[in-house]
Structures are given as structure tokens and as C-alpha cells.
Scaffold this active site. Structure first.
Site, mmCIF file in Angstrom:
data_model
loop_
_atom_site.group_PDB
_atom_site.id
_atom_site.type_symbol
_atom_site.label_atom_id
_atom_site.label_comp_id
_atom_site.label_asym_id
_atom_site.label_seq_id
_atom_site.Cartn_x
_atom_site.Cartn_y
_atom_site.Cartn_z
ATOM 1 N N GLU A 60 -10.293 5.740 6.325
ATOM 2 C CA GLU A 60 -9.803 6.636 5.270
ATOM 3 C C GLU A 60 -10.923 7.282 4.466
ATOM 4 O O GLU A 60 -10.898 8.482 4.198
ATOM 5 C CB GLU A 60 -8.839 5.895 4.340
ATOM 6 C CG GLU A 60 -7.463 5.618 4.969
ATOM 7 C CD GLU A 60 -7.441 4.352 5.792
ATOM 8 O OE1 GLU A 60 -8.457 3.639 5.817
ATOM 9 O OE2 GLU A 60 -6.398 4.063 6.421
ATOM 10 N N HIS A 129 1.556 -2.754 0.537
ATOM 11 C CA HIS A 129 2.098 -1.484 1.036
ATOM 12 C C HIS A 129 3.117 -0.893 0.063
ATOM 13 O O HIS A 129 3.989 -0.143 0.463
ATOM 14 C CB HIS A 129 2.750 -1.670 2.413
ATOM 15 C CG HIS A 129 1.780 -1.568 3.553
ATOM 16 N ND1 HIS A 129 0.742 -2.447 3.717
ATOM 17 C CD2 HIS A 129 1.684 -0.691 4.577
ATOM 18 C CE1 HIS A 129 0.053 -2.131 4.803
ATOM 19 N NE2 HIS A 129 0.595 -1.061 5.344
#
Lengths: 325, 338
Positions: A60, A129
Site C-alpha cells: 500500500e 478490518h
């Protein structure tokens, strides 16, 4: 005016901007051959090819930094970070490079990169998450933050974000990609600053953004049955945030409730309260109230997960209490 | 000169490069003095001892055409890329005539007109930015390349691995130059890094690489010509490791107490400026007196032109404080021109 789902609106904005400008690219994990976890780039790989619809490695910070570097010389990247939880890893490049390069270069460089990412608490995804990160991003000078609550905004904000010369972070929501709504048939551009009145009212203002706009609207329906006409203000722009819009609505209703999916500290709620204090304290008939998540990592158990996140009922209760009911 | 070198420099180039490198040395030493005098604030990372690296590589490149990006030890890379040394010094003095109008500082020199894309202060930060610039070059179809100069310690950041993987995977036209000065801030490389030879580490990404002497500009230039040719011809990234040494501490706040004097002496005997000077003297192209005269001229130029310009320039006005946070008057902020 056609009705479409949120993901279709995001996809349409990608498609139109990529067709218009060969320098617009999109990149992220599984966005190409697989079409995107939430289908936001479905079919674009076949249409525009692997040089412009780029499946990235799971890196990322690296691919966000790569997009930022490309934006320095005229590329207009749209980065999808599969989940905002993973965007933590890209914060170095977003904050240290994208948000600061225009300033620290004395205006020489621009970083017109768009980073889209869904956050929020969905269905039992657990602590790592389920993050809500908008409050972190909105506190960084030099980074625009917008957060659509419906397909029209999702389409119009992405269209403007791609063309804007500032870096823009678009905070989406995992639960909203199948939300339906009307989107203009013709091209449509949302401003990247401001707010929208989602429902007019005169007794209290419910401030929401992204998914919490919907909770506020549901609460407003219930409150109407109690004789309370709530105004719902949709803060689709979080940085810069619409100080004037906040002032105007509170000056009309004289009461404010901020509905946020995130934990209370240093968040949208505390920021809006501070603005109310600064802009229109003497208009208030009651202390402003936050309806926020519990200050906990999100648990796996469904019952506990639900208890961690505010609901429309919580909003109703907070407003009734404010009115002494 | 080493007769095994394939790509060689002319006598005229040698003379010019000697001037440039000596200028770089004196420029940085003058920065040191100005810092002690509190004319320069913040952090200051000097390039003394490493001059052959930037000069040898950029000499082999096309400054103004190729993109160059680096870390916070950036003054000399900017100047060799074509940025006016007066504007660099003025930036260090935090003046409005500086490269970034006094908003950047020593670690953030930019010269975008010369395609010098800036100095960045997070160790390893430019790795992905350079790959991104290379992606942009590839999309536009030009023959530019991007050259990214970073120190050895940056290779222990995740951005090194993430970026080299993507650069190799997508065959991006980027040259990574590792200026290996053996220390990451105050920690010697063998105490921080499992594989000391940095050029070996990129074999994990199938990127061709080479390690050469970074003190001899002829050696650096020779290796850089080949490396740049590789990248420019579309064969993807290249990694060039230059063995070098910084004479001063990591920054001005570094006591430099962690290095042995014997090691400093050993490297001092391989000074890049002196190596080139002696080469010209041995070839009969210059005398020691010529060199002293040159040095004198440079010192005068730095004092009379550069320091004076920086001293006499005004500071940025207070109105500039909020000017470059966001781009001004961007119509799309309002949803378009209409």
C-alpha cells in the site's frame, strides 16, 4: 435521471474520466483482472488495458507513493486501497509526500492524486478490518477529504477529485456499494467543499456524513412522529469542512447533534462542536451532543459489534433527551 | 587513469568537474559556518566527501531532461541538476528568493524547472516517488529516465523493497543510485544490515546492479554511463552502488563520535576532489598553483555572490504562511468552471 448502485456510480466516473484523458489511470489490489473487490473498476481492464488499469502488489505505501510520484509529472492516478485499514500503511506517502509537497516546494509541485478507500464497520470483520479513519485523514493540512453518502455524490465527487490539482482522499463505506440512488444522466461535478441539506427542519440539526447521514435521516422520520422537525446536514466534505454551512443550520435550529460512526475522541463530532463554539455559540438553546461509536476496537461477536456502533435509535434517544422527552 | 574504463571524460570535462566538485565542497563548508552562525536553522546534512557520486552520475545523465530526486542531503544534487546555488543558499537562509521561497529548508530543495524533483526527509520516501515518475515517463513515451539518489540505510525501509519490486515488474525507467557511506545516521552498516553489499540485495528483484568506487569520478562516470544507457534503452530499472564516505556527521546535530579516527583518515586519503586534482596535475593539465587559484576564486564567488545574495534577500511575508497548503483557485473545488 437514472437510478444506479453506488459501485456503478463510482465505476461510471472512472470510465468517463479515463475515456476523456489518457493520463487518468487507476491502480490498486485486484482492481484490474478481478474488477475490484466492490466492482468499482469492473470491465475497465478490458477497456483500457494493463498500463492504465493496474493490478498492484500488496504494497500500500509503495503503490500509493508510486501514484503520487506519477502525479508530479501529469498523470492523474485514482488509487483504490481495498480497505482503509490498509491505508494506515500508506499514510507515510499520503501525509509526508502528497499532502506536503505543494507547500514545501514553495508551490512548484502538485500531487493531483485521488485515493479512494472503503472504511466502516461491516459484518463481523473484526478489529483490523473495521476501522473508521476519516478523523485521521481530515486533520492533515494539504489533503482534501470527501466522503459520499449516496451514488450521486460518489459519482460527482470522484469526477471533480480527478480534475482537482490537490490530493483528495475519498472515504467510502463497505456497506454502501449496493446502495441505490439517482445519478444525473449528464456529466455532473460535485464541489469538493461544502455540505448539503439532506432534509430540511427547524427544531434540531443532525450532522452526518457517509453512512451516518442515513442513520440521521431514519432518526428524523421517527422524530417527526414526536413532533420534532430535524434538519439533516450531510457533511460530504471533511477537509476543508463547511464552517459556514454548520453555522447557518445551527443558527436556524439552535440545537445540534453530530452522528458519527467513529470513536468520539478527536473526530468529526468534536470538530463540529468546536466550530459551533467558535461560530455560533450564542445561537444555541442546548449543549450540542455527539452520537458516536464506543471507544473500543471493533469486536467480532455480532451483538457486541452492533453495540459498538451508533444506530438511528441512539440518535432518536439523544434528541428526545435534548428536548426533555 | 584506470585504463579499463570504457566511458571516459575529456580534459575539459575534468577541469570543469574539478571546479564543480570543489565548489560543492566549499559550498557545504560555508553552510557549516553559516549554521554555526545561526544563519541556517533546522537540520543540515552535508555532502562533503561524497561529491564524486552526484557529479559522476548527473554528468552522465541529461540534467533538465532526466528527472532527479533525492533525500535530505540534497544541496549538491540540486546544484548539479542546474538549480542556481544562490537560490539554494537563500533557501537555507529561509529567504523568499530561495528555491522554495523559504518554505522548504535544507531538506526540501526543489528545482522543478530543472526537473530536480526535490529532497525528501523521510528515509526511503523517494523510492516509490521515483518509480511513479518513471511510470509517468513511460506513459508519455519520452526517453527521459528518473534517477533516485539515496543512502545505504534507506534500503532497510519497506519502500525499498516495495518500489524495486514494482519497478522491475513494470520495467520502469528508473536508476536507483545508492550512495553507500557506510553509516545510517550513527549506526555502521554491518550493525544494521544483514547483507552489507547493497548491490546484492536487488538481485531478489532481478534488477541488474553494480558496486563501484564512489570516490573516483572517472569510475563513477563510467559506471553511470552504462547504467543510464541500460535504463534509457527500455530494459527497466538499474541499481548502482557507489562506495563513499561522509566527512561530517549525519547532520549538524550529530557528534560523529561513533567513527574511528583511523577510518576517517583512511577515507580522507581518498578524497574525491584531490583524486581528480592530482590526476589533472599528473597529466600536466594543471599545477598546484592553478588549483589554489581556483579554490580562491570559488571562495570569493561563494562569499561575494552567494552568501551576499542570501544575506540581503528578504524573508517571506507572513501572508505566504497559508498560500501553498492547497492549490489556489482550482475550479474543480467548486465543481467546475460553470
Amino acid at each position: 435521471m437514472a437510478e444506479m448502485m453506488f459501485w456503478e456510480a463510482v465505476r461510471r466516473a472512472h470510465d468517463e474520466e479515463m475515456a476523456r484523458d489518457p493520463m487518468v489511470i487507476c491502480m490498486g489490489e485486484d482492481i484490474g483482472v478481478a474488477g475490484g473487490t466492490y466492482k468499482a473498476t469492473k470491465g475497465l481492464y478490458d477497456k483500457y488495458g494493463p498500463e492504465r488499469v493496474i493490478d498492484t502488489p500488496i504494497s500500500e505505501n509503495g503503490f500509493t507513493g508510486l501514484a503520487i510520484g506519477a502525479s508530479f509529472i501529469g498523470v492523474r492516478p485514482i488509487v483504490e486501497i481495498m480497505s482503509v485499514n490498509f491505508a494506515w500503511l500508506a499514510m507515510d506517502q499520503l501525509f509526508n509526500s502528497a499532502a506536503k509537497v505543494h507547500y514545501m516546494s514553495g508551490g512548484q509541485l502538485r500531487a493531483p492524486v485521488v485515493v479512494r478507500s472503503p472504511g466502516g464497520t461491516a459484518h463481523q470483520l473484526g478489529a483490523q478490518h473495521s476501522a473508521r479513519m476519516e478523523k485521521v485523514f481530515m486533520g492533515i493540512a494539504g489533503l482534501r477529504v470527501v466522503t459520499p453518502s449516496n451514488p450521486r455524490q460518489a459519482y460527482g465527487l470522484l469526477k471533480s477529485a480527478v480534475r482537482c490539482d490537490d490530493p483528495v482522499f475519498i472515504n467510502e463505506h463497505e456497506l454502501m456499494y449496493n446502495l441505490k440512488g439517482e445519478v444525473p444522466d449528464e456529466e455532473y461535478f460535485m464541489p469538493l467543499e461544502g455540505s448539503e441539506i439532506a432534509r430540511e427542519g427547524r427544531d434540531v440539526t443532525l450532522f452526518g456524513y457517509n453512512i451516518s447521514v442515513h442513520w440521521a435521516l431514519q432518526a428524523a422520520d421517527v422524530l417527526a412522529k414526536h413532533g420534532i422537525e430535524a434538519e439533516v446536514v450531510d457533511l460530504f466534505a471533511l477537509n476543508p469542512i463547511d464552517r459556514e454551512g454548520i453555522r447557518q443550520s445551527v443558527s436556524k435550529t439552535h440545537r445540534a447533534v453530530i452522528v458519527e460512526e467513529a470513536e468520539p475522541p478527536v473526530g468529526v463530532g468534536s470538530e463540529v462542536m468546536a466550530i459551533i463554539n467558535e461560530e455560533c455559540f450564542f445561537e444555541l438553546d442546548a449543549p450540542p451532543v455527539r452520537v458516536s461509536a464506543k471507544n473500543v476496537p471493533i469486536p467480532y461477536n455480532h451483538k457486541l459489534e452492533k453495540a459498538a456502533i451508533p444506530s438511528p435509535d441512539d440518535v432518536v434517544r439523544a434528541v428526545l433527551k435534548m428536548f426533555g422527552k | 587513469m584506470n585504463s579499463s574504463l570504457k566511458n571516459t571524460l575529456s580534459v575539459e570535462s575534468h577541469k570543469r568537474l574539478l571546479r564543480e566538485m570543489l565548489f560543492a565542497r566549499r559550498f557545504e563548508e560555508r553552510c557549516y559556518e553559516a549554521y554555526v552562525e545561526r544563519k541556517i536553522g533546522g537540520f543540515l546534512h552535508l555532502y562533503c566527501g561524497e561529491e564524486a557520486c552526484a557529479h559522476g552520475v548527473i554528468e552522465a545523465a541529461r540534467p533538465g531532461h532526466d528527472y532527479i530526486i533525492t533525500s535530505y542531503r540534497d544541496h549538491i544534487h540540486a546544484i548539479k541538476s542546474g538549480v542556481d546555488p544562490k537560490a539554494v543558499m537563500a533557501e537555507l537562509f529561509a529567504k523568499v528568493t530561495g528555491t522554495c521561497k523559504g518554505l522548504g529548508g535544507s531538506m526540501h530543495i526543489f528545482g522543478v524547472d530543472h526537473r530536480f524533483m526535490g529532497g525528501y526527509a523521510l528515509v526511503g520516501g523517494p523510492f516509490p516517488l521515483a518509480a511513479g515518475i518513471a511510470k509517468g515517463i513511460k506513459m508519455k513515451g519520452g526517453d527521459e529516465i528518473c534517477i533516485c539518489f539515496l543512502g545505504d540505510a534507506a534500503n532497510n525501509q519497506g519502500t525499498f523493497h516495495e518500489s524495486l519490486n514494482m519497478a522491475a515488474l513494470w520495467e520502469l525507467p528508473v536508476l536507483y543510485v545508492c550512495e553507500n557511506n557506510l553509516y545510517g545516521i550513527g549506526t555502521r552498516i554491518d550493525r544494521s544490515t544483514a547483507v552489507v553489499d547493497q548491490y546484492k540485495r536487488v538481485s531478489a528483484y532481478n534488477i541488474p546492479s553494480r558496486q563501484v568506487d564512489g570516490q573516483d569520478i572517472d569510475v563513477v562516470y563510467d559506471a553511470a554511463v552504462d547504467a543510464i544507457e541500460h535504463v534509457r534503452s527500455g530494459k527497466g530499472p538499474y541499481f548502482l552502488e557507489l562506495m563513499t564516505y561522509r566527512y561530517r556527521g549525519h547532520s549538524m546535530s550529530d557528534s560523529n563520535a561513533y567513527r574511528e579516527k583511523a577510518e576517517e583518515r583512511r577515507w580522507g586519503e581518498r578524497d574525491p576532489v584531490i583524486i581528480l586534482r592530482d590526476r589533472l596535475i599528473e597529466a600536466g593539465e594543471m599545477t598546484l598553483d592553478d588549483y589554489k587559484k581556483l579554490d580562491h576564486e570559488i571562495l570569493e564567488q561563494i562569499e561575494d555572490e552567494i552568501i551576499r545574495f542570501a544575506e540581503e534577500s528578504p524573508e517571506p511575508p507572513l501572508e505566504m504562511l497559508e498560500k501553498y497548503v492547497l492549490v489556489e483557485n482550482d475550479p474543480w473545488v467548486r465543481g467546475g468552471a460553470g
